[in-house]
Write an enzyme that holds these catalytic residues in place. Sequence first.
Site, PDB file in Angstrom:
ATOM      1  N   ALA A  10      -6.974  60.408  22.659  1.00 50.14           N
ATOM      2  CA  ALA A  10      -5.830  61.185  22.762  1.00 50.14           C
ATOM      3  C   ALA A  10      -5.586  61.146  24.520  1.00 50.14           C
ATOM      4  CB  ALA A  10      -6.312  62.657  22.433  1.00 50.14           C
ATOM      5  N   ARG A  11      -4.197  60.928  24.732  1.00 51.19           N
ATOM      6  CA  ARG A  11      -3.959  60.965  26.010  1.00 51.19           C
ATOM      7  C   ARG A  11      -4.450  59.916  27.027  1.00 51.19           C
ATOM      8  NH1 ARG A  11       0.113  62.834  24.440  1.00 51.19           N
ATOM      9  NH2 ARG A  11       0.488  64.880  24.291  1.00 51.19           N
ATOM     10  N   ALA A  39       5.803  60.362  13.247  1.00 46.46           N
ATOM     11  CA  ALA A  39       5.634  61.916  13.317  1.00 46.46           C
ATOM     12  C   ALA A  39       6.810  62.710  12.597  1.00 46.46           C
ATOM     13  CB  ALA A  39       5.503  62.322  15.019  1.00 46.46           C
ATOM     14  N   HIS A  53       9.563  62.673  23.942  1.00 42.68           N
ATOM     15  CA  HIS A  53       9.205  61.329  23.824  1.00 42.68           C
ATOM     16  C   HIS A  53      10.486  60.601  23.673  1.00 42.68           C
ATOM     17  CE1 HIS A  53       4.660  61.418  23.745  1.00 42.68           C
ATOM     18  NE2 HIS A  53       4.809  62.449  22.869  1.00 42.68           N
ATOM     19  N   ALA A  55      13.301  61.373  24.816  1.00 44.30           N
ATOM     20  CA  ALA A  55      14.131  61.436  25.911  1.00 44.30           C
ATOM     21  C   ALA A  55      13.335  60.533  26.857  1.00 44.30           C
ATOM     22  CB  ALA A  55      14.111  62.776  26.634  1.00 44.30           C
ATOM     23  N   ARG A  57      11.940  57.604  26.500  1.00 51.18           N
ATOM     24  CA  ARG A  57      12.112  56.404  26.231  1.00 51.18           C
ATOM     25  C   ARG A  57      13.319  55.861  26.580  1.00 51.18           C
ATOM     26  NH1 ARG A  57       9.490  57.803  21.187  1.00 51.18           N
ATOM     27  NH2 ARG A  57      11.619  57.974  20.211  1.00 51.18           N
TER      28      ARG A  57
END
Length: 172
Positions: A10-11, A39, A53, A55, A57
């Site tokens: 994660a991350r 998702a 996410h 925005a 991209r």
Amino acid sequence: MGLRLIIGGARSGKSAHAQALAEAEARARGGSPVMIATAEALDAEMGERIARHRAERGPAWRTLETPLEVAEAIAGISAEECAVVDCLTLWLSNLMFAERDLEAATEALLDAAGRTAGEVILVSNEVGMSIVPENALARRFRDEAGRLNRRAAERADQVTVMFAGLPLALKG
């Protein structure tokens, strides 16, 4: 390159790395990057994540929201496009809750990725390097994620693991 797998915790920077690769590959092909997003906004926090996410991209990306039918989305990728499937582990949990045949769905996804003329980058979480989960569902998910990641890595032309934002090539 064909099929790539980017895996990590994660991350760890998986999605950012995949998106940068997709943008460069799509430019080289004269096409656009495509996000195949698995998702679903089942609560407010996830809805906010999805919006953030999207925005980040920007408008150059075409987004396909496909929580289950990822193989079909991949099959529609053109030779000029580079698609990022983000992410396999969310897709897996969607399949499990929908009580789908995991083996058949995995094979369909990998077959579609192998047949498409475009580039496909799969993003997945490594969930098996921690403690054994305390309940049967979590243990099944961990085991199925390990199987899915292993099969994707076998079929991928290139596999990269992300640690603390740093890519480490494992294959290709």
